[in-house]
Design a protein around this motif. Structure first.
Motif, PDB file in Angstrom:
ATOM      1  N   ALA A 205      59.625 150.848 191.450  1.00  0.00           N
ATOM      2  CA  ALA A 205      60.018 150.713 192.636  1.00  0.00           C
ATOM      3  C   ALA A 205      61.227 150.307 192.795  1.00  0.00           C
ATOM      4  O   ALA A 205      62.004 150.909 193.562  1.00  0.00           O
ATOM      5  CB  ALA A 205      58.762 149.688 193.350  1.00  0.00           C
ATOM      6  N   LEU A 206      61.776 149.578 191.960  1.00  0.00           N
ATOM      7  CA  LEU A 206      63.082 149.136 191.846  1.00  0.00           C
ATOM      8  C   LEU A 206      64.000 150.222 191.675  1.00  0.00           C
ATOM      9  O   LEU A 206      65.180 150.522 192.262  1.00  0.00           O
ATOM     10  CB  LEU A 206      63.529 148.009 191.021  1.00  0.00           C
ATOM     11  N   GLY A 207      63.697 151.167 190.756  1.00  0.00           N
ATOM     12  CA  GLY A 207      64.460 152.412 190.398  1.00  0.00           C
ATOM     13  C   GLY A 207      64.569 153.288 191.655  1.00  0.00           C
ATOM     14  O   GLY A 207      65.606 153.923 191.831  1.00  0.00           O
ATOM     15  N   THR A 208      63.625 153.419 192.270  1.00  0.00           N
ATOM     16  CA  THR A 208      63.429 154.098 193.415  1.00  0.00           C
ATOM     17  C   THR A 208      64.463 153.851 194.648  1.00  0.00           C
ATOM     18  O   THR A 208      65.149 154.628 195.063  1.00  0.00           O
ATOM     19  CB  THR A 208      61.877 154.143 194.220  1.00  0.00           C
ATOM     20  N   THR A 209      64.284 152.490 194.628  1.00  0.00           N
ATOM     21  CA  THR A 209      65.524 151.662 195.704  1.00  0.00           C
ATOM     22  C   THR A 209      66.735 152.123 195.188  1.00  0.00           C
ATOM     23  O   THR A 209      67.935 152.541 195.930  1.00  0.00           O
ATOM     24  CB  THR A 209      65.374 150.233 195.564  1.00  0.00           C
ATOM     25  N   VAL A 210      67.198 152.087 193.837  1.00  0.00           N
ATOM     26  CA  VAL A 210      68.738 152.346 193.291  1.00  0.00           C
ATOM     27  C   VAL A 210      68.898 153.668 193.732  1.00  0.00           C
ATOM     28  O   VAL A 210      70.149 154.337 194.075  1.00  0.00           O
ATOM     29  CB  VAL A 210      68.634 151.976 191.832  1.00  0.00           C
ATOM     30  N   ALA A 336      72.908 150.155 194.151  1.00  0.00           N
ATOM     31  CA  ALA A 336      72.815 151.396 194.644  1.00  0.00           C
ATOM     32  C   ALA A 336      74.253 151.554 195.410  1.00  0.00           C
ATOM     33  O   ALA A 336      74.978 152.579 195.194  1.00  0.00           O
ATOM     34  CB  ALA A 336      71.706 151.445 195.557  1.00  0.00           C
ATOM     35  N   ASN A 337      74.764 150.708 196.018  1.00  0.00           N
ATOM     36  CA  ASN A 337      75.820 150.495 196.696  1.00  0.00           C
ATOM     37  C   ASN A 337      77.124 150.739 195.707  1.00  0.00           C
ATOM     38  O   ASN A 337      77.921 151.812 196.069  1.00  0.00           O
ATOM     39  CB  ASN A 337      76.082 149.327 197.335  1.00  0.00           C
ATOM     40  N   ALA A 338      77.128 150.160 194.487  1.00  0.00           N
ATOM     41  CA  ALA A 338      78.069 150.243 193.685  1.00  0.00           C
ATOM     42  C   ALA A 338      78.190 151.637 192.685  1.00  0.00           C
ATOM     43  O   ALA A 338      78.827 152.190 192.641  1.00  0.00           O
ATOM     44  CB  ALA A 338      78.433 148.978 192.740  1.00  0.00           C
ATOM     45  N   GLY A 368      65.493 160.056 193.048  1.00  0.00           N
ATOM     46  CA  GLY A 368      64.597 159.029 193.881  1.00  0.00           C
ATOM     47  C   GLY A 368      63.380 159.412 194.128  1.00  0.00           C
ATOM     48  O   GLY A 368      62.378 158.678 193.879  1.00  0.00           O
ATOM     49  N   LEU A 369      63.168 160.416 194.544  1.00  0.00           N
ATOM     50  CA  LEU A 369      61.809 161.302 194.857  1.00  0.00           C
ATOM     51  C   LEU A 369      60.942 161.454 193.772  1.00  0.00           C
ATOM     52  O   LEU A 369      60.024 161.116 193.655  1.00  0.00           O
ATOM     53  CB  LEU A 369      62.043 162.290 195.609  1.00  0.00           C
ATOM     54  N   ALA A 370      61.663 161.552 192.426  1.00  0.00           N
ATOM     55  CA  ALA A 370      61.010 162.030 191.349  1.00  0.00           C
ATOM     56  C   ALA A 370      60.676 160.575 190.647  1.00  0.00           C
ATOM     57  O   ALA A 370      59.315 160.553 190.243  1.00  0.00           O
ATOM     58  CB  ALA A 370      61.795 162.502 190.204  1.00  0.00           C
TER      59      ALA A 370
END
Length: 405
Positions: A205-210, A336-338, A368-370
């Protein structure tokens, strides 16, 4: 909806304003402190570093404390950081003050999301989170332009004093409107909170956010040259166009909250697909002024449709430590910003054209979708997922207030 959500939104408004206003004040700060603009840009990084470090740390060490007290304490730290920024006599102390200002950012949104979902019925959890985030998106429409203009007219120090005043208003609102709760005696402490983050679904879930928000920042970090060099806008028009991004983000945030209450994962998938499509068409959208303005609005809407679903999904996967997981998600937003800005910059440096960061962002959205699809496959193997109803940690009667229409 409970009035306590208004208090959370006021805090989010102040945090959103101080996070993004520095971009518009960099020339003023650089001139006043006799440094270059690239060096002044490190002040943005200092704030982001504070968010990444402070989000999980402050959430974990305050896990056993009453959440209203934690929220007020975080806003006190926010006020102190911004007041010190206004008073900083040199660059190094301003850097330290900006880092301090960033520390409470992620924990406030993380703990605030847990409080927000505990104030409403299960079928309104996503909307409650989106209403808290409303303060963040409205900051891009009103707070940042007004604070930037204030800094340009009265000096950048006046801006941080004004942000401190917003923080004081948020403290008063939190004290008056957020219902009192009790210390969480069943909390497992720092080790227990960290143990809850070992779960593979949490990290997916955190990886999807990034990846998902990395897609946004890959393009948004370079939106000004896209608008001026490709779409033909004058630099004086960029501020208005960025306000349009805020309008799109606000609409997407509210839409995502409403849809996620019906289908959490469906809204997440739909938002990421929409983001990939918008970014993929960005080179075409930037060929005319009217379509470029439309593209800016659609970018904000598509990206922020996924905000509430991502926040709730992380909290769901770490139900034993919702405050820590929710705060860690805010750290993921800043990574994700950086990371997105860095990857988009690589495309520019490689000579692929002004709009190439948007195409890179489309690839990140697909990534992110993957990751989200992989998370879904893991859930299917582990058993059926009930969605946002599993957010039980913040729904205890001691701090729930009856929902209001």
């Amino acid at each position: 909806m409970p009035l306590a959500l208004l208090a959370l939104a006021v805090g989010a408004f102040g945090i959103g304003t101080t996070e993004f206003v520095m971009m518009g004040l960099l020339p003023n700060v650089a001139d006043d402190l006799d440094i270059s603009i690239p060096v002044a840009g490190h002040l943005v990084s200092a704030y982001a570093l504070g968010v990444v470090i402070g989000a999980p740390l402050l959430a974990a060490v305050t896990a056993k404390l009453p959440r209203r007290r934690v929220l007020i304490g975080l806003m006190v730290l926010f006020v102190v950081g911004n007041a010190l920024s206004a008073a900083a006599p040199d660059y190094h102390l301003l850097m330290a003050a900006r880092f301090l200002s960033g520390l409470p950012h992620g924990a406030f949104f993380g703990v605030g999301a847990v409080v927000a979902t505990g104030l409403v019925a299960p079928e309104r959890k996503a909307r409650s989170v989106s209403l808290m985030f409303l303060g963040l998106t409205v900051a891009n429409i009103v707070g940042v332009p007004v604070a930037t203009a204030m800094g340009q007219q009265l000096g950048w120090r006046a801006t941080f004093l004004a942000v401190s005043a917003i923080g004081l208003a948020a403290i008063a609102a939190l004290a008056l409107l957020v219902p009192a709760d009790h210390a969480h005696g069943d909390a497992a402490g720092l080790r227990g909170e960290l143990r809850a983050l070992r779960s593979v679904p949490v990290w997916l879930a955190l990886g999807t956010t990034v990846a998902g928000f990395g897609a946004l920042f890959s393009a948004y970090s370079y939106i000004t040259p896209m608008l001026t060099d490709t779409a033909g806008y004058a630099e004086s028009s960029v501020t208005l166009l960025l306000a349009l991004f805020g309008v799109g983000a606000t609409a997407g945030n509210l839409l995502g909250g409403r849809l996620a209450d019906r289908s959490l994962r469906g809204t997440l998938f739909g938002g990421l697909i929409s983001l990939a499509v918008v970014l993929g068409f960005f080179p075409l959208l930037m060929t005319a002024a009217w379509s470029a303005a439309l593209g800016v609005v659609l970018l904000g809407m598509a990206a922020f449709t996924t905000g509430s679903p991502l926040q709730l999904m992380v909290m769901e996967k770490a139900a034993a430590a919702p405050s820590l997981a929710s705060s860690a998600n805010q750290g993921a937003f800043n990574l994700a910003n950086a990371g997105g800005a860095w990857i988009g910059g690589l495309a520019l440096a490689a000579g692929f054209g002004t709009t190439s960061p948007a195409v890179t962002g489309a690839v990140l959205a697909v990534l992110g979708l993957a990751v989200a699809g992989l998370a879904y496959a893991v859930d299917l193997r582990r058993g059926p997922v009930r969605g946002a109803e599993r957010l039980v940690a913040s729904s205890t009667p001691e701090h729930r207030e009856p929902a209001r229409s």
